[in-house]
Design a protein around this motif. Structure first.
Motif, short mmCIF file in Angstrom:
data_model
loop_
_atom_site.label_atom_id
_atom_site.label_comp_id
_atom_site.label_asym_id
_atom_site.label_seq_id
_atom_site.Cartn_x
_atom_site.Cartn_y
_atom_site.Cartn_z
N ASP A 276 0.86 -1.18 0.00
CA ASP A 276 0.00 0.00 0.00
C ASP A 276 0.91 1.24 0.00
OD1 ASP A 276 -1.76 2.04 0.49
OD2 ASP A 276 -2.92 0.92 1.98
N VAL A 277 1.28 1.69 -1.19
CA VAL A 277 2.26 2.77 -1.32
C VAL A 277 1.79 4.06 -0.62
CG1 VAL A 277 3.46 4.27 -2.98
CG2 VAL A 277 3.33 1.79 -3.37
N PRO A 278 0.54 4.54 -0.87
CA PRO A 278 0.15 5.79 -0.20
C PRO A 278 0.23 5.66 1.32
CG PRO A 278 -1.42 5.25 -1.92
CD PRO A 278 -0.50 4.07 -1.81
N ALA A 279 -0.18 4.50 1.86
CA ALA A 279 -0.16 4.35 3.34
C ALA A 279 1.28 4.43 3.87
CB ALA A 279 -0.81 3.03 3.74
N ILE A 280 2.22 3.83 3.16
CA ILE A 280 3.61 3.84 3.64
C ILE A 280 4.17 5.27 3.60
CG2 ILE A 280 5.96 2.99 3.17
CD1 ILE A 280 4.59 0.41 2.06
N VAL A 281 3.83 5.98 2.51
CA VAL A 281 4.33 7.36 2.39
C VAL A 281 3.66 8.26 3.44
CG1 VAL A 281 4.51 9.36 0.84
CG2 VAL A 281 4.96 7.06 -0.03
N VAL A 282 2.36 8.04 3.66
CA VAL A 282 1.65 8.86 4.65
C VAL A 282 2.24 8.64 6.05
CG1 VAL A 282 -0.57 9.01 5.90
CG2 VAL A 282 -0.51 9.21 3.41
N SER A 283 2.58 7.40 6.34
CA SER A 283 3.15 7.14 7.66
C SER A 283 4.48 7.91 7.82
CB SER A 283 3.30 5.62 7.80
OG SER A 283 4.28 5.29 8.67
N LYS A 284 5.29 7.97 6.79
CA LYS A 284 6.53 8.75 6.84
C LYS A 284 6.21 10.25 6.97
CE LYS A 284 10.71 8.16 6.71
NZ LYS A 284 11.51 8.12 7.93
N LEU A 285 5.19 10.70 6.21
CA LEU A 285 4.83 12.12 6.29
C LEU A 285 4.36 12.50 7.70
CD1 LEU A 285 2.97 12.63 2.87
CD2 LEU A 285 4.98 13.91 3.65
N ARG A 286 3.66 11.58 8.35
CA ARG A 286 3.18 11.87 9.72
C ARG A 286 4.36 11.99 10.69
NH1 ARG A 286 -1.86 8.78 9.13
NH2 ARG A 286 -3.31 10.39 8.46
N GLU A 287 5.35 11.12 10.48
CA GLU A 287 6.55 11.19 11.34
C GLU A 287 7.22 12.57 11.13
OE1 GLU A 287 9.52 7.81 11.29
OE2 GLU A 287 10.74 9.39 10.38
N ILE A 288 7.31 12.98 9.86
CA ILE A 288 7.94 14.28 9.56
C ILE A 288 7.13 15.41 10.19
CG2 ILE A 288 8.51 15.87 7.67
CD1 ILE A 288 9.27 13.42 5.97
N ARG A 289 5.79 15.29 10.09
CA ARG A 289 4.93 16.33 10.66
C ARG A 289 5.15 16.44 12.18
NH1 ARG A 289 0.91 18.19 13.44
NH2 ARG A 289 -0.69 19.52 12.49
N ASP A 290 5.23 15.29 12.86
CA ASP A 290 5.47 15.31 14.31
C ASP A 290 6.77 16.04 14.62
OD1 ASP A 290 3.23 13.82 14.73
OD2 ASP A 290 4.28 11.92 15.10
#
Ligand SMILES: C[S@@+](CC[C@H](N)C(=O)[O-])C[C@H]1O[C@@H](n2cnc3c(N)ncnc32)[C@H](O)[C@@H]1O
Length: 443
Positions: free
Chosen positions: A207-221
């Motif tokens: 699930d490419v979008p989910a993996i990228v979103v999880s990284k984006l959330r880490e960056i946002r934090d």
């Protein structure tokens, strides 16, 4: 190796400098965004600042990292409100560093909107896959992405292209760049190779979008965290990161302007930063002419592949012991031609010619009394041990810098691309691979 080195204080790690391994960075905010090989940790950089940045300075000190990688030194310097200058030749690593240094001013509401839009890509699994985002000139032995994964990647790249805010688009690019190998048929071991070659199964789907979103959330934090760190604006400290070859573009730095240099140049182990980032460089369209050749030739120390077949390369400076080592090396495995001693001798000579240019430049840009802390490992090539740190210290001394200290950071290091070494042959060798920090001072 040298009389000079023998006179130096040879401190094992009771020095107060923590283990430089980049592994520590996997947990630290901002540093954890992108993995990078052969860096040092944020904690190590902190120790260096504590030791060498005067507490009472009335102005913001200037910290330089000429081989910035993904910005460990520069991010730590920013957190202290020091001014920073960085050089990094690899466009992907340079983008990561530039983005980290700007991240404190990111608008979180806009970033949230982008995160939601990437999330929505998932609900459109059959949408068109825009082929124009497939990189020209990118070749891999087996398909890099499976048939199920590639269309998801193409849709993501189209989405990134449509993000109006450049800095948020860059954050999304680096989020993708740092996870893309995870859902590919390749793996870092630590060099990039196919998964089957490393005994791992192919990745059919993810699930490419989910993996990228999880990284984006880490960056946002981490951006939220950054905003709480009291980083002041540009009137007090300035940050410049050049995506450029330090040896040729250092004139961008004024004479005698740098208070502290903290860096780790490529080691003489032929670790191929350019080849290992081909996926990011190509899929993020970072190569204007679609080729990595120029990057490979400008890399500090050169690569064995780029110099092995040249006419014999000599040293540009006098250093009797090193000259002898290169002569000995040139005589090994003669029948293998460029693949034997002659090719490796060219690599070693090219590496130290760049070291020589490097110390001349840092002498020019450092302020009187300023320090350079350089983390470097020794090498074992064709069975011959070469104390890179000591030679670098000798060269610094010869050009008028003071080689003040040598701190042993690690006595065990895993090497890569070191051929016919006693380490590889599993002998109980006298000298293993180690890592030191050498400290230079401008008089
Ligand atoms: C050992 S890594 C530095 C890692 C860094 N300390 C970190 O924590 O991310 C060496 C870096 O030097 C870069 N490099 C190689 N040749 C260069 C050059 N001529 N000018 C600037 N950077 C260069 C490589 O791309 C690589 O990222």
């Amino acid at each position: 190796m040298t009389a000079i080195a023998a006179q130096l204080s040879f401190t094992t790690n009771g020095s107060g400098f923590r283990d430089p391994a980049f592994a520590e960075n996997k947990l630290a905010p901002v540093h954890r965004w992108t993995p990078w090989i052969a860096g040092f940790s944020a904690q190590f950089v902190e120790d260096v600042f504590r030791e060498y940045i005067p507490k009472t300075s009335s102005r913001s000190p200037v910290v330089l990292d000429p081989f910035a990688g993904v910005g460990t030194t520069l991010v730590q310097a920013m957190l202290h409100n020091y001014s920073t200058i960085g050089f990094e030749i690899n466009p992907y690593a340079a983008l990561v560093t530039q983005t980290k240094l700007k991240a404190v001013s990111i608008d979180l509401a806009q970033l949230d909107a982008v995160i939601r839009s990437v999330e929505r890509l998932k609900s459109d699994p059959n949408g068109t896959a825009p082929a124009k985002y497939r990189p020209h000139g990118f070749r891999s032995r087996i398909p890099f992405f499976s048939n199920q994964i590639e269309p998801q990647v193409l849709r993501l790249l189209k989405k990134i292209d449509s993000i109006p805010d450049d800095d948020i688009a860059d954050i999304t690019r680096i989020a993708f760049g740092s996870v893309m190998v995870r859902f590919s048929n390749y793996t870092y071991e630590p060099s990039l190779g196919s998964r089957p070659g490393a005994g791992k199964p192919l990745i059919e789907n993810a699930d490419v979008p989910a993996i990228v979103v999880s990284k984006l959330r880490e960056i946002r934090d981490d951006i939220t965290w950054l905003k709480r760190q009291g980083i002041v604006d540009e009137r007090h400290s300035r940050h410049s990161v050049y995506c450029a070859d330090f040896l040729n573009f250092n004139t961008l730095i004024s004479d005698s302007s740098v208070d502290l240099l903290v860096t780790s140049p490529p080691y003489m182990n032929n670790y191929h930063y350019v080849r290992n980032t081909r996926p990011q460089l190509y899929w993020l369209s970072m190569l204007p002419d679609g080729s990595t050749k120029d990057l490979e030739f400008a890399n500090f120390g050169k690569y064995w592949q780029t110099v092995r077949g040249s006419e014999p390369i000599g040293l540009d400076f006098n250093h009797a012991e090193l000259q002898q080592t290169i002569k000995d090396l040139r005589k090994t495995r003669l029948t293998s031609g460029a693949y034997g001693g002659p090719g490796w001798a060219n690599y070693v000579a090219s590496y130290f010619n760049d070291c020589h240019r490097f110390v001349e430049i840092i002498k020019r840009v450092m302020r009187r009394g300023g320090r350079a802390v350089i983390v470097i490992g020794n090498s074992i090539i064709q069975g011959i041990q070469i104390p890179t740190d000591e030679v670098l210290g000798d060269l610094a001394n010869k050009c008028g810098l003071l080689y003040e200290k040598r701190i042993v950071l690690r006595t065990k290091r895993v090497g890569s691309s070191i051929t016919t070494s006693s380490v590889r042959r599993g002998e109980k060798n006298r000298v293993g691979l180690y890592e030191t920090a050498i400290v230079l001072r401008k008089r």
